[in-house]
Design a protein around this motif. Structure first.
Motif, PDB file in Angstrom:
ATOM      1  N   LEU A 132       0.923  -1.252  -0.006  1.00 40.21           N
ATOM      2  CA  LEU A 132       0.065   0.111  -0.098  1.00 40.21           C
ATOM      3  C   LEU A 132       1.018   1.253   0.009  1.00 40.21           C
ATOM      4  O   LEU A 132       0.416   2.139  -0.388  1.00 40.21           O
ATOM      5  CB  LEU A 132      -1.003   0.085   1.315  1.00 40.21           C
ATOM      6  CG  LEU A 132      -1.773  -1.146   1.499  1.00 40.21           C
ATOM      7  CD1 LEU A 132      -2.678  -1.108   2.753  1.00 40.21           C
ATOM      8  CD2 LEU A 132      -2.827  -1.025  -0.039  1.00 40.21           C
ATOM      9  N   ASN A 133       1.991   1.102   0.532  1.00 39.68           N
ATOM     10  CA  ASN A 133       2.846   2.323   0.580  1.00 39.68           C
ATOM     11  C   ASN A 133       4.340   1.766   0.213  1.00 39.68           C
ATOM     12  O   ASN A 133       5.303   1.338   1.073  1.00 39.68           O
ATOM     13  CB  ASN A 133       3.013   3.083   2.060  1.00 39.68           C
ATOM     14  CG  ASN A 133       3.828   4.253   2.002  1.00 39.68           C
ATOM     15  OD1 ASN A 133       4.443   4.400   1.041  1.00 39.68           O
ATOM     16  ND2 ASN A 133       3.685   4.956   3.141  1.00 39.68           N
ATOM     17  N   PRO A 134       4.651   1.932  -0.838  1.00 40.25           N
ATOM     18  CA  PRO A 134       6.073   1.492  -1.129  1.00 40.25           C
ATOM     19  C   PRO A 134       7.351   2.076  -0.328  1.00 40.25           C
ATOM     20  O   PRO A 134       8.542   1.539  -0.447  1.00 40.25           O
ATOM     21  CB  PRO A 134       6.204   1.736  -2.587  1.00 40.25           C
ATOM     22  CG  PRO A 134       5.295   2.797  -3.139  1.00 40.25           C
ATOM     23  CD  PRO A 134       4.459   2.450  -1.932  1.00 40.25           C
ATOM     24  N   ASP A 135       7.378   3.182   0.345  1.00 36.97           N
ATOM     25  CA  ASP A 135       8.135   3.911   1.181  1.00 36.97           C
ATOM     26  C   ASP A 135       8.483   2.973   2.249  1.00 36.97           C
ATOM     27  O   ASP A 135       9.431   3.210   3.009  1.00 36.97           O
ATOM     28  CB  ASP A 135       7.663   5.205   1.346  1.00 36.97           C
ATOM     29  CG  ASP A 135       7.997   5.983   0.016  1.00 36.97           C
ATOM     30  OD1 ASP A 135       8.613   5.806  -0.736  1.00 36.97           O
ATOM     31  OD2 ASP A 135       7.368   6.987   0.076  1.00 36.97           O
ATOM     32  N   VAL A 136       7.458   2.135   2.633  1.00 34.81           N
ATOM     33  CA  VAL A 136       7.675   1.278   4.151  1.00 34.81           C
ATOM     34  C   VAL A 136       8.234  -0.043   3.647  1.00 34.81           C
ATOM     35  O   VAL A 136       7.561  -0.769   3.177  1.00 34.81           O
ATOM     36  CB  VAL A 136       6.345   1.027   4.592  1.00 34.81           C
ATOM     37  CG1 VAL A 136       6.396   0.238   5.773  1.00 34.81           C
ATOM     38  CG2 VAL A 136       5.304   2.423   4.907  1.00 34.81           C
ATOM     39  N   LYS A 137       9.452  -0.058   4.195  1.00 35.15           N
ATOM     40  CA  LYS A 137      10.213  -1.082   3.796  1.00 35.15           C
ATOM     41  C   LYS A 137      10.846  -1.920   5.067  1.00 35.15           C
ATOM     42  O   LYS A 137      11.359  -1.091   6.084  1.00 35.15           O
ATOM     43  CB  LYS A 137      11.495  -0.948   2.709  1.00 35.15           C
ATOM     44  CG  LYS A 137      10.949  -0.330   1.438  1.00 35.15           C
ATOM     45  CD  LYS A 137      12.018   0.066   0.460  1.00 35.15           C
ATOM     46  CE  LYS A 137      11.292   0.482  -0.859  1.00 35.15           C
ATOM     47  NZ  LYS A 137      12.348   0.700  -1.813  1.00 35.15           N
ATOM     48  N   TYR A 138      10.931  -3.348   5.082  1.00 32.58           N
ATOM     49  CA  TYR A 138      11.453  -3.749   6.196  1.00 32.58           C
ATOM     50  C   TYR A 138      11.901  -4.896   6.196  1.00 32.58           C
ATOM     51  O   TYR A 138      11.628  -5.551   5.096  1.00 32.58           O
ATOM     52  CB  TYR A 138      10.479  -3.688   7.394  1.00 32.58           C
ATOM     53  CG  TYR A 138       9.247  -4.175   7.088  1.00 32.58           C
ATOM     54  CD1 TYR A 138       8.692  -5.373   7.387  1.00 32.58           C
ATOM     55  CD2 TYR A 138       7.973  -3.579   6.334  1.00 32.58           C
ATOM     56  CE1 TYR A 138       7.558  -5.935   6.954  1.00 32.58           C
ATOM     57  CE2 TYR A 138       6.895  -4.083   6.126  1.00 32.58           C
ATOM     58  CZ  TYR A 138       6.464  -5.358   6.401  1.00 32.58           C
ATOM     59  OH  TYR A 138       5.504  -5.925   5.867  1.00 32.58           O
ATOM     60  N   ALA A 139      12.171  -5.535   7.106  1.00 34.28           N
ATOM     61  CA  ALA A 139      12.883  -7.112   7.320  1.00 34.28           C
ATOM     62  C   ALA A 139      12.410  -8.083   8.155  1.00 34.28           C
ATOM     63  O   ALA A 139      12.061  -7.392   9.343  1.00 34.28           O
ATOM     64  CB  ALA A 139      14.534  -7.162   7.259  1.00 34.28           C
ATOM     65  N   ILE A 140      12.041  -9.239   7.939  1.00 39.54           N
ATOM     66  CA  ILE A 140      11.607 -10.362   8.919  1.00 39.54           C
ATOM     67  C   ILE A 140      12.353 -11.483   9.102  1.00 39.54           C
ATOM     68  O   ILE A 140      13.014 -11.959   7.981  1.00 39.54           O
ATOM     69  CB  ILE A 140      10.244 -10.444   8.487  1.00 39.54           C
ATOM     70  CG1 ILE A 140       9.322  -9.569   8.608  1.00 39.54           C
ATOM     71  CG2 ILE A 140       9.718 -11.823   9.272  1.00 39.54           C
ATOM     72  CD1 ILE A 140       7.801  -9.857   8.086  1.00 39.54           C
ATOM     73  N   ASN A 141      13.035 -11.668  10.282  1.00 36.53           N
ATOM     74  CA  ASN A 141      13.661 -12.898  10.413  1.00 36.53           C
ATOM     75  C   ASN A 141      12.854 -14.098  10.571  1.00 36.53           C
ATOM     76  O   ASN A 141      11.711 -14.117  10.795  1.00 36.53           O
ATOM     77  CB  ASN A 141      14.382 -12.740  11.924  1.00 36.53           C
ATOM     78  CG  ASN A 141      15.824 -12.090  11.621  1.00 36.53           C
ATOM     79  OD1 ASN A 141      16.090 -11.401  10.714  1.00 36.53           O
ATOM     80  ND2 ASN A 141      16.557 -12.160  12.866  1.00 36.53           N
TER      81      ASN A 141
END
Length: 441
Positions: free
Chosen positions: A122-131
């Protein structure tokens, strides 16, 4: 600075764009291993439904928040079924924490650090990682354009609900526009001509639904236009190539006998806004081109640095573990993957059974490796229109009306929830009694 997610520590992210836009959803620390599932298709959804959630923190990452019952997708293109009657929200399965479902794209995977890098859909600026401790890749595949010019811009695919909705609106638009004053006869003929590229089950079933719509509803709602409708199915080899020869011949004979329905043995070299160009140079003017000619890997799959098949599928062993990863903690199921030295067709049946097998493996992982995955086809079903279908089963072959009854009964029992098992027959009954809904929205 470390970044926490579900009680686990994230290392500082190397990629600057990810480092700037990481988001955190906190929860109490957990001693359960984290199982991350990519995708909500047949394979991934089967894992999600059958995994013991008491053993894992199950996290799902997908830009689609529902499971789609694809065998009935063609029925929604003309209003035989409504869109919501064949989708099941993923959250209905139940998650331990609400943030364990991520409406996001998986961008890439760091197998050494066991991290999945995500981008919010929904918002391509929101980026993160998941272990993750265990990772299941089930991202499916795209329609294969084979590099034919004009396909992405001018053709319609049929893999998602959004595709079916676009086709439905285009069909209705063409019928309405053909009735508008001042439209030349030649333009009317073009608008009411549909070209289907690909003679597999998807193309055949869409043509079947379109045939029923023309016969049962166009003749009633758009009087006179049913005689101007033309449908051309373009297939370079033979239709329904995976079916028994007798059943295939029966389907071809039925289609050829229908007025204004044509089978053309050729290939398409270009798709234009107003028609398609065949290999022999002929142009077929049309108002709608539906493209259904095989599968191609997604961008995410292409980016993974693991062994792949010549067609770009992820290679796994017979336990569905991805080859070439540093740990035995990554699995792949469905259309995005294939088993080394044990190739399987890209079907919902295979993906679902792989998901069920993998869930059982993970539920009993303390017992070590068990039996390798094996597949025996339960058969194939396809609808050909006019209340007739084909059933290619190991025990017997069936065609015509009895096969249609079996086709509907089998799919009704396979729907993912009792809600859908109620909605689908209600849609069928409404269509039978009142016709299809031709509202534009």
């Amino acid at each position: 600075m470390p970044i926490l997610y579900s009680g686990r520590v994230f290392s500082a992210l190397r990629t600057s764009s990810f480092r700037r836009h990481v988001r955190f959803a906190g929860s109490a620390p957990s001693t359960r291993p984290c199982l991350v599932i990519l995708g909500t298709g047949w394979g991934s959804y089967s894992v999600l439904k059958n995994i013991k959630k008491s053993l894992y923190d199950v996290v799902v990452i997908s830009p689609r928040n529902h499971f789609l019952f694809t065998p009935l997708l063609a029925s929604t293109t003309v209003g035989t079924l409504e869109f919501r009657s064949i989708i099941e929200p993923v959250r209905n399965v139940g998650f331990r924490q609400s943030h364990h479902f991520h409406l996001a794209y998986a961008d890439h995977v760091d197998f050494d650090k066991r991290q999945v890098f995500c981008e919010n859909s929904l918002n391509p600026d929101v980026k993160y990682a998941i272990n993750y401790d265990k990772l299941v890749i089930g991202v499916g595949a795209l329609s294969n354009t084979f590099g034919v010019p004009g396909v992405p811009e001018n053709a319609y695919f049929l893999k998602e609900v959004s595709d079916a909705r676009k086709i439905r609106n285009r069909i209705l638009n063409n019928f309405e526009l053909a009735l508008a004053p001042g439209i030349a006869e030649k333009e009317k003929q073009r608008l009411l001509h549909t070209v289907i590229v690909g003679g597999g089950p998807t193309g055949i079933e869409f043509g079947a639904e379109l045939y029923d719509f023309v016969e049962q509803d166009v003749s009633r709602l758009y009087r006179g236009q049913e005689k101007q409708v033309n449908v051309t199915l373009v297939e370079s080899q033979q239709i329904l190539g995976s079916f028994d020869e007798r059943l295939r011949s029966f389907a071809e004979k039925k289609i050829r006998k229908r007025d204004r329905f044509h089978l053309v043995k050729s290939s398409v070299t270009e798709v234009k806004a107003d028609g398609v160009v065949l290999a022999n140079g002929d142009t077929i003017p049309c108002g709608l081109t539906v493209w259904s000619t095989g599968l191609a890997p997604r961008y995410f799959t292409r980016r993974l640095d693991v062994p792949k098949t010549h067609s770009g599928q992820i290679l796994t062993d017979q336990y569905l573990q991805v080859l070439g990863t540093p740990t035995q903690s990554v699995y792949a199921v469905g259309d995005c993957a294939d088993i080394q030295d044990y190739p399987l067709p890209c079907t919902a049946q295979v993906a679902e059974r792989q998901g069920l097998y993998l869930a059982k493996q993970l539920n009993n992982i303390h017992r070590g490796k068990q039996e390798p995955f094996s597949h025996k086809s339960l058969g194939m079903l396809t609808y050909i229109g006019g209340y007739e279908a084909l059933s290619d089963l190991p025990e017997f072959k069936l065609k015509g009306f009895p096969s249609w009854f079996l086709w509907r009964s089998a799919y009704l029992t396979r729907l993912g929830s009792w809600r859908l098992r109620m909605q689908v027959p209600m849609d069928w009954l409404k269509t039978l009694l009142f016709g299809r809904d031709v509202s534009r929205f």
